[in-house]
Design a protein around this motif. Structure first.
Motif, mmCIF file in Angstrom:
data_model
loop_
_atom_site.group_PDB
_atom_site.id
_atom_site.type_symbol
_atom_site.label_atom_id
_atom_site.label_comp_id
_atom_site.label_asym_id
_atom_site.label_seq_id
_atom_site.Cartn_x
_atom_site.Cartn_y
_atom_site.Cartn_z
ATOM 1 N N MET A 159 37.361 40.842 64.994
ATOM 2 C CA MET A 159 37.620 41.809 63.928
ATOM 3 C C MET A 159 37.794 41.082 62.608
ATOM 4 N N GLY A 160 36.906 41.367 61.674
ATOM 5 C CA GLY A 160 36.976 40.758 60.358
ATOM 6 C C GLY A 160 37.312 41.796 59.298
ATOM 7 N N MET A 161 37.647 41.342 58.130
ATOM 8 C CA MET A 161 37.968 42.260 57.031
ATOM 9 C C MET A 161 37.983 41.486 55.727
ATOM 10 N N ASN A 162 37.850 42.230 54.609
ATOM 11 C CA ASN A 162 38.183 41.670 53.310
ATOM 12 C C ASN A 162 38.942 42.669 52.440
ATOM 13 N N MET A 187 41.247 32.987 52.693
ATOM 14 C CA MET A 187 39.982 33.694 52.549
ATOM 15 C C MET A 187 40.253 35.170 52.275
ATOM 16 N N HIS A 188 39.464 35.758 51.377
ATOM 17 C CA HIS A 188 39.569 37.166 50.968
ATOM 18 C C HIS A 188 40.799 37.448 50.112
ATOM 19 N N ILE A 189 41.462 36.416 49.621
ATOM 20 C CA ILE A 189 42.649 36.648 48.793
ATOM 21 C C ILE A 189 42.278 37.370 47.500
ATOM 22 N N GLU A 190 40.996 37.305 47.123
ATOM 23 C CA GLU A 190 40.522 38.020 45.939
ATOM 24 C C GLU A 190 40.813 39.518 46.057
ATOM 25 N N PHE A 191 40.700 40.067 47.263
ATOM 26 C CA PHE A 191 40.872 41.505 47.456
ATOM 27 C C PHE A 191 42.261 41.875 47.989
ATOM 28 N N GLY A 197 49.731 39.602 51.742
ATOM 29 C CA GLY A 197 48.796 40.716 51.842
ATOM 30 C C GLY A 197 47.775 40.495 52.944
ATOM 31 N N ILE A 198 47.297 39.254 53.061
ATOM 32 C CA ILE A 198 46.343 38.921 54.124
ATOM 33 C C ILE A 198 47.003 39.124 55.488
ATOM 34 N N ARG A 199 48.252 38.672 55.618
ATOM 35 C CA ARG A 199 48.965 38.865 56.888
ATOM 36 C C ARG A 199 49.125 40.349 57.203
ATOM 37 N N GLN A 200 49.478 41.119 56.186
ATOM 38 C CA GLN A 200 49.632 42.565 56.392
ATOM 39 C C GLN A 200 48.334 43.180 56.903
ATOM 40 N N LEU A 361 37.698 34.112 46.712
ATOM 41 C CA LEU A 361 39.005 33.528 46.437
ATOM 42 C C LEU A 361 39.614 34.052 45.148
ATOM 43 N N GLY A 362 38.869 34.861 44.403
ATOM 44 C CA GLY A 362 39.397 35.480 43.196
ATOM 45 C C GLY A 362 39.911 34.466 42.192
#
Length: 450
Positions: A159-162, A187-191, A197-200, A361-362
């Motif tokens: 399961m992936g996500m951004n 990874m995906h910290i831009e969004f 937030g990534i952990r959530q 990476l924003g």
């Protein structure tokens, strides 16, 4: 593959089908006419192109039926308002019909490798199906489910996500019996804003979990230790740290092999894998932990890991043109980039790093590329940087002590390939590493051809 009637599929997703076609069956699904197989359900999605434009080609290729939002002729079809969510609805019910246990895997780095290791370990005792390649989103995972044989006993789903709520959606389709979170990176910290937030977003995997589902967490990751998210008896920690339920002891890397001892309560057994880099220990421990939880014998776990080989494009090491090539073009983030550079630095020979940009990476991108440059200065003799952030990588190499003549930046693949061919010598070890969107594999292909 599971045979599903159009009548059942329409009921599952709230769609409609003409009665004369209702008892037709399909095997699997696809949304690309170039790879669509005979007998599959064609999913007409709205993307860069309108999938409805490809319906005639899908029928010509042998599609059993079409799932679409409007009908353009007389052919078997399920009409739905949103073909994308309907795909998830059908996959959810198809998975229930199969009745397989579900192991779901997510994380910032290494989830595909972990998924493959888990599938390998479990295949020693069960009939296992897994999501192929990068089929880890709201389209790929459901299509992978629809391709699973009816006799599947365990489904291993990546399961992936951004963005937020994407894993919640996937978990609601899969209803995991076991959920694995391998790590929380950047990874995906831009969004997602922050690592919290990534952990959530990763913890959304719990939302669809079965009532007695188990959560397996990497105890070496500080973002995952001591989480109060479910009853403690349903959480198992794996890692090298004290206090982990399943531990790796005496980790040793030599002669291309990774060795360690597993300790799980009173149980101990050795593991040897044909992989380079201690970052693989967490992936392997996740697979060991899943295997033990599902009753696989330790001897079988050990055998399956010993024979495990990673997927193409993920730290694939081979000899070509007199060089040692480390092909790690599949994807990249700060954590996996640092791990790959460490593998490069431990290899005998002159070390050349070909590094493409890390994406999504924003605002953190300049700093993260600079940090990678500093690491590269310690691990590589030369750095070839490619992409908009190449300059920041080179800034890092210079600060890290690499002479400025040993670092170079390129804007085009052609210039990069030409420069490599001018500089490299037989015996060199060359790492190719970048985010998937940089298509660095095309640079590698062109280099090998020349």
């Amino acid at each position: 593959m599971a045979k599903i009637t159009l009548r059942d599929a329409a009921q599952w997703c709230g769609g409609t089908v003409e009665e004369k076609y209702a008892d037709l069956v399909f095997d699997g699904a696809g949304n690309d006419t170039r790879s669509l197989q005979k007998g599959q359900l064609f999913i007409a999605l709205q993307g860069a192109r309108d999938g409805h434009d490809f319906i005639p080609a899908a029928i010509e290729r042998g599609a059993a039926a079409v799932r679409c939002s409007r009908k353009l002729g007389d052919y078997p079809a399920i009409i739905v308002g949103d073909p994308r969510t309907a795909l998830g609805d059908i996959a959810r019910e198809a998975l229930k019909r199969i009745g397989a246990k579900v192991v779901a895997v997510t994380g910032s780095v290494g989830k595909s490798t972990t998924k493959e290791m888990i599938a390998s370990v479990l295949s020693g005792a069960f009939r296992v199906s897994r999501t192929p390649a990068n089929h880890n989103n709201d389209i790929g995972m459901p299509m992978a489910i629809l391709d699973m044989p009816e006799d599947t006993e365990v489904a291993v789903l990546e399961m992936g996500m951004n963005h937020f709520r994407e894993i919640a959606y996937l978990s609601g389709i899969a209803h995991p019996d076991v959920a694995v979170i391998i790590n929380i990176g950047t990874m995906h910290i831009e969004f997602l804003g922050t690592q919290q937030g990534i952990r959530q977003a990763k913890l959304e995997i719990l939302e669809g979990m079965t009532p007695q589902g188990m959560l397996l967490l990497n105890g070496d990751d500080t973002m995952l230790r001591y989480l109060d998210v479910m009853p403690v008896q349903r959480i198992t920690y794996f890692g090298k740290s004290d206090g982990c339920d399943v531990r790796a002891l005496d980790v040793n890397q030599s002669e291309g092999a990774l060795r360690f001892t597993v300790e799980a309560g009173r149980l101990t057994f050795p593991v040897e894998m044909q992989l380079e880099g201690e970052h693989y220990v967490a992936d392997a421990l996740a697979a060991v932990t899943v295997g033990l939880k599902l009753g696989v014998h330790p001897d079988k776990i050990r055998q399956q890991l010993e024979s495990f080989r990673n997927m193409s494009g993920r730290q694939e090491i081979f000899q070509a043109r007199g060089f040692t090539i480390i092909n790690d073009c599949y994807n990249a983030g700060p954590e996996s980039m640092a791990a790959a550079l460490n593998v490069l630095g431990n290899r005998p020979g002159r070390h050349i790093a070909v590094l493409g940009d890390m994406l999504e990476l924003g605002d953190c991108a300049p700093a993260e590329h600079y940090k990678i440059g500093r690491i590269a200065a310690e691990k590589a003799d030369m750095v070839f940087a490619y992409g908009p952030h190449a300059g920041r990588v080179l800034d890092g190499t210079i600060t890290g002590g690499m002479p400025d003549t040993m670092g170079r930046a390129y804007e085009s693949r052609e210039e990069l390939v030409a420069a490599l061919n001018r500089v490299v010598k037989p015996g060199d070890v060359i790492l190719f590493k970048a985010s998937r969107g940089m298509h660095l594999e095309k640079v590698l292909e062109a280099f090998l051809k020349e």
